[in-house]
Design a protein around this motif. Structure first.
Motif, PDB file in Angstrom:
ATOM      1  N   SER A  13       0.832  -1.208   0.000  1.00  0.00           N
ATOM      2  CA  SER A  13       0.000   0.000   0.000  1.00  0.00           C
ATOM      3  C   SER A  13       0.864   1.254   0.000  1.00  0.00           C
ATOM      4  O   SER A  13       0.563   2.224  -0.707  1.00  0.00           O
ATOM      5  N   THR A  17       1.161   4.105  -2.891  1.00  0.00           N
ATOM      6  CA  THR A  17       1.016   5.519  -2.535  1.00  0.00           C
ATOM      7  C   THR A  17       2.178   6.336  -3.078  1.00  0.00           C
ATOM      8  O   THR A  17       1.978   7.431  -3.615  1.00  0.00           O
ATOM      9  N   THR A  46       7.459  11.941  -1.169  1.00  0.00           N
ATOM     10  CA  THR A  46       7.477  10.753  -0.320  1.00  0.00           C
ATOM     11  C   THR A  46       7.869  11.114   1.106  1.00  0.00           C
ATOM     12  O   THR A  46       7.229  10.674   2.066  1.00  0.00           O
ATOM     13  N   ILE A  50       4.508  10.226   3.443  1.00  0.00           N
ATOM     14  CA  ILE A  50       4.537   8.899   4.066  1.00  0.00           C
ATOM     15  C   ILE A  50       4.790   8.970   5.580  1.00  0.00           C
ATOM     16  O   ILE A  50       4.033   8.361   6.352  1.00  0.00           O
ATOM     17  N   GLU A  53       1.573  10.148   7.309  1.00  0.00           N
ATOM     18  CA  GLU A  53       0.524   9.133   7.392  1.00  0.00           C
ATOM     19  C   GLU A  53       0.875   8.025   8.383  1.00  0.00           C
ATOM     20  O   GLU A  53       0.011   7.533   9.098  1.00  0.00           O
ATOM     21  N   TYR A  69      -2.188   0.875   7.684  1.00  0.00           N
ATOM     22  CA  TYR A  69      -2.182   1.716   6.493  1.00  0.00           C
ATOM     23  C   TYR A  69      -2.895   0.958   5.371  1.00  0.00           C
ATOM     24  O   TYR A  69      -2.474  -0.121   4.973  1.00  0.00           O
ATOM     25  N   LEU A  71      -5.269   1.374   1.500  1.00  0.00           N
ATOM     26  CA  LEU A  71      -5.638   2.229   0.377  1.00  0.00           C
ATOM     27  C   LEU A  71      -7.149   2.295   0.270  1.00  0.00           C
ATOM     28  O   LEU A  71      -7.833   1.276   0.388  1.00  0.00           O
ATOM     29  N   LEU A  76      -7.631   6.820  -4.111  1.00  0.00           N
ATOM     30  CA  LEU A  76      -6.567   6.518  -5.062  1.00  0.00           C
ATOM     31  C   LEU A  76      -6.976   6.934  -6.469  1.00  0.00           C
ATOM     32  O   LEU A  76      -6.172   7.520  -7.201  1.00  0.00           O
ATOM     33  N   THR A  79      -6.797  10.683  -6.755  1.00  0.00           N
ATOM     34  CA  THR A  79      -5.388  11.072  -6.804  1.00  0.00           C
ATOM     35  C   THR A  79      -4.812  10.835  -8.192  1.00  0.00           C
ATOM     36  O   THR A  79      -4.135  11.704  -8.747  1.00  0.00           O
TER      37      THR A  79
END
Length: 93
Positions: A13, A17, A46, A50, A53, A69, A71, A76, A79
């Motif tokens: 995931s 991302t 990143t 990341i 999150e 974590y 998705l 998605l 995005t």
């Protein structure tokens, strides 16, 4: 678990991302062939998203909640739609 959540390993995931982030922020550089700037933008995005999150996940765990974590397919999709270079507003969900 609601059927709207994608059942992927957390590491996978996170990798998806990162790919989505790189396309949202770097697609214009990738289309121009500027691989160096694309890599820099990917690294910065990143490092900005990341850890943020993962801290949400960590905070929930510290408070005694089950957290992982995952998705969200609609997020998605939104995005990736905004990864199109000529769309001026970028959505990251």
């Amino acid at each position: 678990m609601p059927p709207s959540l994608v059942e992927l390993d957390e590491k996978l995931s996170i990798a998806v991302t990162i790919l989505a982030l790189s396309l949202v922020f770097g697609s214009q550089y990738l289309l121009r062939g500027d691989i160096t700037l694309y890599a820099v933008v990917t690294a910065v995005a990143t490092l900005a998203v990341i850890p943020h999150e993962l801290m949400h996940r960590w905070s929930a765990r510290v408070m005694g909640c089950y957290s992982r974590y995952v998705l969200y397919p609609l997020g998605l999709a939104l995005t990736l739609i905004t990864a199109i270079p000529w769309i001026p507003v970028k959505i990251i969900m």
